[in-house]
Enzyme design. Sequence first.
Site, PDB file in Angstrom:
ATOM      1  N   SER A 145       0.862  -1.154  -0.257  1.00 49.23           N
ATOM      2  CA  SER A 145      -0.049   0.064  -0.077  1.00 49.23           C
ATOM      3  C   SER A 145       0.966   1.281  -0.107  1.00 49.23           C
ATOM      4  O   SER A 145       2.105   1.239   0.668  1.00 49.23           O
ATOM      5  CB  SER A 145      -0.596  -0.052   1.266  1.00 49.23           C
ATOM      6  OG  SER A 145      -1.688   1.272   1.508  1.00 49.23           O
ATOM      7  N   TYR A 159      -1.575  -0.912  10.497  1.00 50.26           N
ATOM      8  CA  TYR A 159      -1.683  -1.086   8.959  1.00 50.26           C
ATOM      9  C   TYR A 159      -0.375  -0.670   8.213  1.00 50.26           C
ATOM     10  O   TYR A 159       0.124  -1.382   7.494  1.00 50.26           O
ATOM     11  CB  TYR A 159      -2.834  -0.361   8.512  1.00 50.26           C
ATOM     12  CG  TYR A 159      -3.167  -0.608   7.158  1.00 50.26           C
ATOM     13  CD1 TYR A 159      -3.752  -1.713   6.489  1.00 50.26           C
ATOM     14  CD2 TYR A 159      -2.846   0.291   6.090  1.00 50.26           C
ATOM     15  CE1 TYR A 159      -3.919  -2.172   5.404  1.00 50.26           C
ATOM     16  CE2 TYR A 159      -3.174   0.019   4.502  1.00 50.26           C
ATOM     17  CZ  TYR A 159      -3.672  -0.951   4.317  1.00 50.26           C
ATOM     18  OH  TYR A 159      -3.846  -1.387   3.035  1.00 50.26           O
TER      19      TYR A 159
END
Length: 253
Positions: A145, A159
């Site tokens: 990501s 995350y």
Amino acid sequence: MSVLESFRLEGRTAIVTGASSGLGVAFARALAEAGADVVLAARRADKLDDTARIVRAAGRRAFTVATDIADPGQCSDLVDAAMTEFGRGDILVNNAGIATAYPATRETRHQFRSAIDTNLNGAYWTSQACGRVMRPGSSIVNISSILGLTTAGLPQAAYSASKAGVIGLTRDRAQQWGTRKGIRVNAIAPGFFATEMTDQYHDRYLETLASRMVLGRTGESSELAATLIWLVSAAAGYVTGQTIVVDGGVTIT
């Protein structure tokens, strides 16, 4: 082989984790359209049937395996099932992941570990199992990501740490397995694409990020899937250890 032919995947078998929804479905569809048979893995086994129908509609074989990639044993079972069904595993797409957003002072041990166990450890164990059976010329793509590279306004330490870890894992596995096994390992770092994951965000959140999107919009899943097909095909035969950012320009602003 022509340039266009180098993107074809006939005769290959791909394993896609997180294949029950979102980008996983787009990846499975694209792999089938490029000619690969696809092993579909996710915790939600019932939803895998929908993805399997998409693969079969493209004229390819599909096989579903209920898998929680946070469990190393289930990762091994997934690869064993793929080998039993198709006799080979040429492509692995480590797509399964969860998004979390908790203030750092209040995040619990369980919340932190859930993100790491799924997003990072799951990619580790699944690629380890695949690396034991893959032939030279095989390819692994880890879905990271842009939050492994930058921030985006939400409190997402776990995350972001997990996705940054995926980038480090990609480099190391590429170095270990390139010469010795002939396996290429790369990562994709997506920006903001319309999926079930982004549905969790408040509309105003994406609006605040609009100024960082150089192309002025969120991405289409087909655009990300096209990057995947390039990376796993012979067209990217000299590319390994790289993280390809597909974010509409967010990380350059």
